[in-house]
Design a protein around this motif. Sequence first.
Motif, PDB file in Angstrom:
ATOM      1  N   GLU A  93       0.864  -1.187  -0.029  1.00 50.20           N
ATOM      2  CA  GLU A  93       0.015   0.151  -0.228  1.00 50.20           C
ATOM      3  C   GLU A  93       0.799   1.275  -0.016  1.00 50.20           C
ATOM      4  O   GLU A  93       0.638   2.231  -0.649  1.00 50.20           O
ATOM      5  CB  GLU A  93      -1.061   0.126   1.389  1.00 50.20           C
ATOM      6  N   GLN A  94       1.842   1.425   0.603  1.00 49.75           N
ATOM      7  CA  GLN A  94       2.810   2.281   0.778  1.00 49.75           C
ATOM      8  C   GLN A  94       3.518   2.777  -0.438  1.00 49.75           C
ATOM      9  O   GLN A  94       3.731   3.762  -0.745  1.00 49.75           O
ATOM     10  CB  GLN A  94       4.021   2.198   1.940  1.00 49.75           C
ATOM     11  N   GLU A  95       4.038   1.433  -1.089  1.00 53.70           N
ATOM     12  CA  GLU A  95       4.518   1.541  -2.587  1.00 53.70           C
ATOM     13  C   GLU A  95       3.639   2.203  -3.526  1.00 53.70           C
ATOM     14  O   GLU A  95       4.072   2.999  -4.269  1.00 53.70           O
ATOM     15  CB  GLU A  95       5.405   0.340  -2.905  1.00 53.70           C
ATOM     16  N   ALA A  96       2.268   1.605  -3.216  1.00 52.35           N
ATOM     17  CA  ALA A  96       1.203   2.195  -4.307  1.00 52.35           C
ATOM     18  C   ALA A  96       1.116   3.692  -4.150  1.00 52.35           C
ATOM     19  O   ALA A  96       1.057   4.157  -5.102  1.00 52.35           O
ATOM     20  CB  ALA A  96       0.185   1.200  -4.405  1.00 52.35           C
ATOM     21  N   GLU A  97       1.165   3.989  -3.072  1.00 48.41           N
ATOM     22  CA  GLU A  97       0.773   5.303  -2.766  1.00 48.41           C
ATOM     23  C   GLU A  97       2.028   6.372  -3.441  1.00 48.41           C
ATOM     24  O   GLU A  97       1.597   7.345  -3.875  1.00 48.41           O
ATOM     25  CB  GLU A  97       0.893   5.899  -1.279  1.00 48.41           C
ATOM     26  N   GLN A  98       3.230   5.903  -3.233  1.00 46.34           N
ATOM     27  CA  GLN A  98       4.315   6.727  -3.935  1.00 46.34           C
ATOM     28  C   GLN A  98       4.156   6.468  -5.472  1.00 46.34           C
ATOM     29  O   GLN A  98       4.615   7.536  -6.051  1.00 46.34           O
ATOM     30  CB  GLN A  98       5.690   5.873  -3.265  1.00 46.34           C
ATOM     31  N   VAL A  99       3.847   5.440  -6.001  1.00 44.46           N
ATOM     32  CA  VAL A  99       3.701   5.033  -7.281  1.00 44.46           C
ATOM     33  C   VAL A  99       2.499   6.118  -8.033  1.00 44.46           C
ATOM     34  O   VAL A  99       2.639   6.649  -8.962  1.00 44.46           O
ATOM     35  CB  VAL A  99       3.511   3.728  -7.728  1.00 44.46           C
ATOM     36  N   CYS A 100       1.491   6.342  -7.108  1.00 48.04           N
ATOM     37  CA  CYS A 100       0.346   7.193  -7.503  1.00 48.04           C
ATOM     38  C   CYS A 100       0.881   8.532  -7.528  1.00 48.04           C
ATOM     39  O   CYS A 100       0.445   9.478  -8.504  1.00 48.04           O
ATOM     40  CB  CYS A 100      -0.709   7.153  -6.592  1.00 48.04           C
ATOM     41  N   TYR A 101       1.728   9.052  -6.816  1.00 48.30           N
ATOM     42  CA  TYR A 101       2.208  10.468  -6.629  1.00 48.30           C
ATOM     43  C   TYR A 101       3.161  10.563  -7.818  1.00 48.30           C
ATOM     44  O   TYR A 101       3.152  11.633  -8.558  1.00 48.30           O
ATOM     45  CB  TYR A 101       2.683  10.884  -5.291  1.00 48.30           C
ATOM     46  N   ALA A 102       4.035   9.460  -8.245  1.00 49.16           N
ATOM     47  CA  ALA A 102       5.023   9.729  -9.258  1.00 49.16           C
ATOM     48  C   ALA A 102       4.209   9.987 -10.666  1.00 49.16           C
ATOM     49  O   ALA A 102       4.450  10.722 -11.605  1.00 49.16           O
ATOM     50  CB  ALA A 102       5.809   8.613  -9.425  1.00 49.16           C
ATOM     51  N   ILE A 103       2.932   8.882 -10.631  1.00 50.33           N
ATOM     52  CA  ILE A 103       2.027   8.954 -11.881  1.00 50.33           C
ATOM     53  C   ILE A 103       1.565  10.372 -12.019  1.00 50.33           C
ATOM     54  O   ILE A 103       1.554  10.918 -13.177  1.00 50.33           O
ATOM     55  CB  ILE A 103       1.105   7.950 -12.069  1.00 50.33           C
ATOM     56  N   ALA A 104       0.988  10.952 -11.006  1.00 51.03           N
ATOM     57  CA  ALA A 104       0.126  12.197 -10.944  1.00 51.03           C
ATOM     58  C   ALA A 104       1.158  13.204 -11.372  1.00 51.03           C
ATOM     59  O   ALA A 104       0.816  14.224 -12.166  1.00 51.03           O
ATOM     60  CB  ALA A 104      -0.423  12.480  -9.480  1.00 51.03           C
ATOM     61  N   GLN A 105       2.568  13.280 -10.906  1.00 54.46           N
ATOM     62  CA  GLN A 105       3.487  14.128 -11.081  1.00 54.46           C
ATOM     63  C   GLN A 105       4.050  14.007 -12.757  1.00 54.46           C
ATOM     64  O   GLN A 105       3.888  15.183 -13.563  1.00 54.46           O
ATOM     65  CB  GLN A 105       4.850  13.607 -10.391  1.00 54.46           C
ATOM     66  N   SER A 106       3.667  13.030 -13.303  1.00 56.57           N
ATOM     67  CA  SER A 106       4.178  12.827 -14.733  1.00 56.57           C
ATOM     68  C   SER A 106       3.094  13.183 -15.534  1.00 56.57           C
ATOM     69  O   SER A 106       3.229  13.714 -16.780  1.00 56.57           O
ATOM     70  CB  SER A 106       4.460  11.364 -15.068  1.00 56.57           C
ATOM     71  N   LEU A 107       2.050  13.411 -15.055  1.00 54.97           N
ATOM     72  CA  LEU A 107       0.539  13.619 -15.720  1.00 54.97           C
ATOM     73  C   LEU A 107       0.577  15.178 -15.327  1.00 54.97           C
ATOM     74  O   LEU A 107      -0.446  15.860 -15.850  1.00 54.97           O
ATOM     75  CB  LEU A 107      -0.558  13.024 -15.222  1.00 54.97           C
ATOM     76  N   ASN A 108       1.629  15.798 -14.545  1.00 58.24           N
ATOM     77  CA  ASN A 108       1.178  17.175 -14.181  1.00 58.24           C
ATOM     78  C   ASN A 108      -0.099  17.677 -13.476  1.00 58.24           C
ATOM     79  O   ASN A 108      -0.724  18.479 -13.815  1.00 58.24           O
ATOM     80  CB  ASN A 108       1.520  18.139 -15.400  1.00 58.24           C
ATOM     81  N   LEU A 109      -0.437  16.654 -12.712  1.00 57.43           N
ATOM     82  CA  LEU A 109      -1.661  16.930 -11.822  1.00 57.43           C
ATOM     83  C   LEU A 109      -1.200  17.612 -10.518  1.00 57.43           C
ATOM     84  O   LEU A 109      -1.869  17.689  -9.511  1.00 57.43           O
ATOM     85  CB  LEU A 109      -2.244  15.562 -11.382  1.00 57.43           C
ATOM     86  N   ASN A 110      -0.042  18.196 -10.435  1.00 53.46           N
ATOM     87  CA  ASN A 110       0.360  18.931  -9.263  1.00 53.46           C
ATOM     88  C   ASN A 110      -0.401  20.076  -9.035  1.00 53.46           C
ATOM     89  O   ASN A 110      -0.669  20.372  -7.883  1.00 53.46           O
ATOM     90  CB  ASN A 110       1.958  19.361  -9.250  1.00 53.46           C
ATOM     91  N   GLY A 111      -0.768  20.745 -10.111  1.00 56.87           N
ATOM     92  CA  GLY A 111      -1.536  21.827  -9.840  1.00 56.87           C
ATOM     93  C   GLY A 111      -3.164  21.602  -9.490  1.00 56.87           C
ATOM     94  O   GLY A 111      -4.019  22.445  -9.126  1.00 56.87           O
ATOM     95  N   VAL A 112      -3.371  20.475  -9.536  1.00 53.70           N
ATOM     96  CA  VAL A 112      -4.941  20.041  -9.108  1.00 53.70           C
ATOM     97  C   VAL A 112      -5.273  20.140  -7.879  1.00 53.70           C
ATOM     98  O   VAL A 112      -4.567  19.557  -7.086  1.00 53.70           O
ATOM     99  CB  VAL A 112      -5.383  18.780  -9.866  1.00 53.70           C
ATOM    100  N   SER A 113      -5.850  20.924  -7.362  1.00 54.68           N
ATOM    101  CA  SER A 113      -6.437  20.957  -5.896  1.00 54.68           C
ATOM    102  C   SER A 113      -7.011  19.668  -5.186  1.00 54.68           C
ATOM    103  O   SER A 113      -7.778  18.803  -6.262  1.00 54.68           O
ATOM    104  CB  SER A 113      -7.269  22.160  -5.442  1.00 54.68           C
ATOM    105  N   SER A 114      -6.830  19.261  -4.077  1.00 55.57           N
ATOM    106  CA  SER A 114      -7.603  18.042  -3.308  1.00 55.57           C
ATOM    107  C   SER A 114      -8.793  18.515  -2.926  1.00 55.57           C
ATOM    108  O   SER A 114      -9.136  19.304  -2.967  1.00 55.57           O
ATOM    109  CB  SER A 114      -6.506  17.443  -2.476  1.00 55.57           C
TER     110      SER A 114
END
Length: 110
Positions: free
Chosen positions: A89-110
């Motif tokens: 679960e912890q690795e998957a969370e890190q991967v989700c953030y890596a994918i979001a970063q590659s998709l430029n979702l950083n600017g998307v608010s939570s």
Amino acid sequence: MKQYVDTALKLRKWVVIGHHIPGRVRLKYKMGIVAHLAKYKVQDIEHALASIPAFKNYKLNSVTGSILLEYDPAVIKPHLIDALFSGTEQEAEQVCYAIAQSLNLNGVSS
């Protein structure tokens, strides 16, 4: 971005990779996912996928219980897809953030 990561992590337990080659992944889903997806409108899901250029196409096959997702492997690294569904679960969370970063979702608010 956190809301997207949290949603992906919740849905992850209902999905396994059936087949994966770079740029194309078939996800087999368990029927329990239907209850979780009922919270979302189909149009919202389609809009979310269409708004991300890395996702080229998807096809839902309710007979086989699978989703075929075509993506741009230059944007989403194939090893991240594998890691998302095979790690802890912890690795998957890190991967989700890596994918979001590659998709430029950083600017998307939570």
